[in-house]
Design a protein around this motif. Structure first.
Motif, PDB file in Angstrom:
ATOM      1  N   GLU A 287      63.694  53.416  64.650  1.00  0.00           N
ATOM      2  CA  GLU A 287      64.307  52.517  64.017  1.00  0.00           C
ATOM      3  C   GLU A 287      65.290  51.779  65.491  1.00  0.00           C
ATOM      4  O   GLU A 287      65.607  52.830  66.056  1.00  0.00           O
ATOM      5  CB  GLU A 287      64.820  52.931  62.892  1.00  0.00           C
ATOM      6  N   LEU A 288      65.141  50.644  65.017  1.00  0.00           N
ATOM      7  CA  LEU A 288      67.054  49.750  66.049  1.00  0.00           C
ATOM      8  C   LEU A 288      67.514  50.374  65.342  1.00  0.00           C
ATOM      9  O   LEU A 288      67.923  50.204  66.543  1.00  0.00           O
ATOM     10  CB  LEU A 288      66.179  48.503  65.042  1.00  0.00           C
ATOM     11  N   GLY A 296      73.365  49.063  76.953  1.00  0.00           N
ATOM     12  CA  GLY A 296      73.798  49.737  75.626  1.00  0.00           C
ATOM     13  C   GLY A 296      73.845  48.917  74.613  1.00  0.00           C
ATOM     14  O   GLY A 296      75.065  49.462  73.558  1.00  0.00           O
ATOM     15  N   THR A 297      73.433  47.742  74.761  1.00  0.00           N
ATOM     16  CA  THR A 297      73.618  46.876  73.802  1.00  0.00           C
ATOM     17  C   THR A 297      73.264  46.822  72.230  1.00  0.00           C
ATOM     18  O   THR A 297      71.862  47.002  72.489  1.00  0.00           O
ATOM     19  CB  THR A 297      73.790  45.123  74.447  1.00  0.00           C
ATOM     20  N   ARG A 298      73.203  47.358  71.060  1.00  0.00           N
ATOM     21  CA  ARG A 298      72.642  47.558  69.840  1.00  0.00           C
ATOM     22  C   ARG A 298      71.765  47.000  69.671  1.00  0.00           C
ATOM     23  O   ARG A 298      72.227  45.605  69.506  1.00  0.00           O
ATOM     24  CB  ARG A 298      72.952  48.407  68.910  1.00  0.00           C
ATOM     25  N   PHE A 299      70.126  47.365  69.340  1.00  0.00           N
ATOM     26  CA  PHE A 299      69.168  45.942  68.691  1.00  0.00           C
ATOM     27  C   PHE A 299      69.232  45.247  67.161  1.00  0.00           C
ATOM     28  O   PHE A 299      69.981  46.537  66.875  1.00  0.00           O
ATOM     29  CB  PHE A 299      68.169  46.331  68.700  1.00  0.00           C
ATOM     30  N   SER A 303      67.216  40.190  67.240  1.00  0.00           N
ATOM     31  CA  SER A 303      67.291  40.109  69.740  1.00  0.00           C
ATOM     32  C   SER A 303      66.425  41.249  69.619  1.00  0.00           C
ATOM     33  O   SER A 303      66.183  41.777  71.182  1.00  0.00           O
ATOM     34  CB  SER A 303      68.359  41.028  69.914  1.00  0.00           C
ATOM     35  N   HIS A 304      65.618  41.625  69.290  1.00  0.00           N
ATOM     36  CA  HIS A 304      64.587  42.366  69.456  1.00  0.00           C
ATOM     37  C   HIS A 304      63.372  42.315  68.889  1.00  0.00           C
ATOM     38  O   HIS A 304      61.824  41.938  69.478  1.00  0.00           O
ATOM     39  CB  HIS A 304      64.547  44.414  68.283  1.00  0.00           C
ATOM     40  N   ALA A 365      62.218  46.710  54.563  1.00  0.00           N
ATOM     41  CA  ALA A 365      62.031  45.752  55.713  1.00  0.00           C
ATOM     42  C   ALA A 365      62.567  46.930  56.715  1.00  0.00           C
ATOM     43  O   ALA A 365      63.705  46.975  56.535  1.00  0.00           O
ATOM     44  CB  ALA A 365      61.472  44.607  56.300  1.00  0.00           C
ATOM     45  N   ARG A 366      61.930  47.908  57.060  1.00  0.00           N
ATOM     46  CA  ARG A 366      62.754  48.736  57.861  1.00  0.00           C
ATOM     47  C   ARG A 366      61.827  48.628  59.827  1.00  0.00           C
ATOM     48  O   ARG A 366      60.973  48.645  60.171  1.00  0.00           O
ATOM     49  CB  ARG A 366      62.446  50.178  58.501  1.00  0.00           C
ATOM     50  N   TRP A 367      63.112  47.886  60.502  1.00  0.00           N
ATOM     51  CA  TRP A 367      62.829  47.081  61.399  1.00  0.00           C
ATOM     52  C   TRP A 367      62.542  48.832  63.313  1.00  0.00           C
ATOM     53  O   TRP A 367      63.973  49.185  63.141  1.00  0.00           O
ATOM     54  CB  TRP A 367      63.489  45.515  62.092  1.00  0.00           C
TER      55      TRP A 367
END
Length: 560
Positions: A287-288, A296-299, A303-304, A365-367
């Motif tokens: 999962e994103l 190190g930037t979270r998605f 952005s993904h 929705a779970r990305w």
């Protein structure tokens, strides 16, 4: 009295409808000596009494003696009296002639008393014999009376569910409106609606014909699921085992959940998103919220979106939700939690009262990224963890199977608790409509005050009690509608209202975690409901610490 004309005996037919008599009663009656004549016929033999030792006469029911009967109470219900008022006595009463010439009812006491109550001027009576006739005199006649009345009352069979549904279906086919069917058959409107649903389903008709323990309401639910043979089998087995309401509600919830998940999945596909099944712990997909880029930037979902591994699955979110004017939940995005089966800690927040917000779950929705390593993503959770869980990669096959089973149990049991809550609260609403409290109420209320008096201080329980009793809860503070209801109640009704207040306080404090973290208060509450006639679901049995029956091999594979 005056004789009436009928068809010749050979032409008379059995009525298609009977006043079904389930009991007869003993009542004191003043015997009026009336001169009666045998009913005459037309055609050959006109004017001659019937042969064979029987007379058919029309008699004022008030003149019949109904003082000798094996039943102690007539139990005249309103529907039976109304049927007699509308249709008359369709099946002749059987009487014997006493030594002084009066007629004493042998079979049909209930029909006689109902005819008197309905004001019917005459009823058909077959005079079978003289009361003291037969060898042995009056003693032998009395023995014969007792034996034949026993046989007449014991060996009766009412219409089966299949037969009732068939009659109502045929009336509807003749163009009779449901309201008229209900009026003319004395069935409730709900029964008529259920019967019509049954007649529209070939599978439901077959089930009612084969399984006589199905009632009309249950058969209508079977009709609602006739496209799902597995669901029908589960319902039939549940009806036999006394778990019908719980299984039916679980099936409804699952159907609703599937439909909602389909809507979410279709929307994702329409937006060009790849939809996958929920990933297992050993799968590559992650999962994103746990992934970041090389810096190190979270998605995020946005952005993904350009990643070749960008996808989603339909999971569950949980949280406090607002309810709109139509009773539909509107998720509060600040409260939602991304829980796809694991427990969200709903007890950490103050629980709002019913009618304001409610704890719900909904599909969302779970990305994910289907292959984070291949796309150079960093898994922020891949390093050491603060818990003692063994990583899936280090588990044996047996451990993985056990972990999957435990997680499945959590997911299934949480859903089962939600379904059971719906059934339980519907049952409480039915209880709240009673005029008097059930047996054991005073003892339960006293024990509740001794053990759990703090529950009554919760505003949530007060508002839930108002909802159960159908009065306004109010936006703030305690329900004024409850106060008004109690002030107008007599002592018996007030005890029932007290019980509803206490039960609502317990109910409002229940949690979907109660099935695995046992709380004595919930156990006392559910055990009392069980003693009052409520059938506990399996997940509720677990919350009480009671053993759950083994459902395997209980008929789940039986063909319907």
């Amino acid at each position: 009295m005056t004789s009436t004309r009928t068809r010749p005996a050979a032409a008379q037919t059995q009525p298609t409808t009977e006043n079904i008599e389930v009991s007869a009663g003993t009542a004191a009656a003043t015997t009026v000596h009336a001169t009666t004549q045998p009913e005459t016929t037309t055609g050959a033999g006109a004017g001659q009494p019937r042969t064979g030792g029987h007379e058919l006469v029309q008699v004022d029911p008030a003149t019949l003696a109904v003082d000798v009967n094996i039943r102690h109470d007539a139990r005249l219900d309103d529907d039976f009296c109304a049927s007699i008022a509308d249709h008359g006595v369709l099946v002749p009463i059987v009487a014997v002639r006493t030594a002084d010439g009066a007629l004493r009812v042998r079979f049909g006491h209930r029909r006689t008393l109902a005819a008197v109550a309905a004001g019917r001027p005459t009823v058909p009576v077959v005079v079978a014999a003289d009361e003291a006739a037969g060898p042995g005199g009056s003693n032998a006649a009395e023995v014969e009376r007792l034996v034949t009345q026993w046989a007449e009352n014991e060996h009766r069979a009412g219409l089966t569910t299949a037969e009732r549904a068939d009659v109502i279906g045929q009336l509807s086919a003749f163009g009779i409106a449901p309201t008229q069917i209900a009026r003319r058959t004395r069935a409730t409107r709900a029964e008529v609606t259920a019967a019509l649903a049954v007649t529209s389903s070939q599978l439901a008709r077959a089930a009612t014909a084969r399984y006589e323990f199905l009632d009309l309401a249950q058969a209508a639910v079977v009709a609602d699921f006739d496209a799902d043979p597995d669901a029908v089998t589960a319902l039939v087995v549940a009806a036999r085992d006394g778990r019908f309401d719980h299984v039916a509600q679980r099936l409804r919830d699952e159907r609703t959940d599937r439909a909602a998940r389909t809507v979410v999945a279709d929307r994702l596909r329409a937006d060009g998103v790849t939809v996958i099944d929920a990933p297992a712990s050993q799968d590559r997909a992650r999962e994103l919220h746990r992934l970041a880029d090389a810096e190190g930037t979270r998605f995020t979902e946005t952005s993904h979106a350009g990643c070749p591994g960008h996808a989603a699955y339909v999971g569950q979110e949980h949280g406090w939700v607002l309810v709109d004017a139509d009773g539909q939940p509107t998720p509060d995005s600040d409260d939602g939690q991304d829980d796809d089966g694991e427990d969200a800690d709903e007890d950490d927040a103050e629980r709002p009262g019913p009618g304001e917000r409610d704890w719900r779950s909904w599909p969302a929705a779970r990305w994910v990224c289907t292959d984070p390593a291949a796309h150079c993503h960093r898994d922020l959770w891949a390093s050491g963890t603060s818990n003692d869980r063994t990583p899936a990669a280090d588990m044996t096959d047996t451990q993985r199977d056990a972990a999957r089973a435990a997680r499945r149990d959590v997911i299934d049991s949480n859903k089962a608790w939600g379904s059971a809550e719906t059934v339980r609260r519907d049952w409480l609403r039915g209880l709240a409509t009673r005029k008097t409290a059930p047996k054991g109420t005073a003892m339960f209320v006293a024990a509740a005050l001794a053990h759990d008096a703090d529950l009554l201080a919760d505003i949530g329980g007060n508002h839930l009690a108002a909802d159960l009793l159908g009065v306004e809860a109010g936006a703030y503070g305690r329900s004024r509608g409850l106060v008004d209801l109690i002030e107008r109640a007599g002592d018996a009704r007030a005890l029932l209202l007290t019980l509803v207040l206490v039960l609502a306080a317990y109910e409002a404090r229940t949690s979907r975690d109660d099935w695995r973290t046992l709380r004595p208060a919930t156990g006392r509450y559910l055990t009392h409901l069980q003693a009052s006639g409520y059938a506990l679901a399996d997940v509720e049995l677990r919350a009480c610490g009671q053993p759950v029956p083994d459902r395997t091999g209980s008929g789940g594979g039986e063909e319907v």
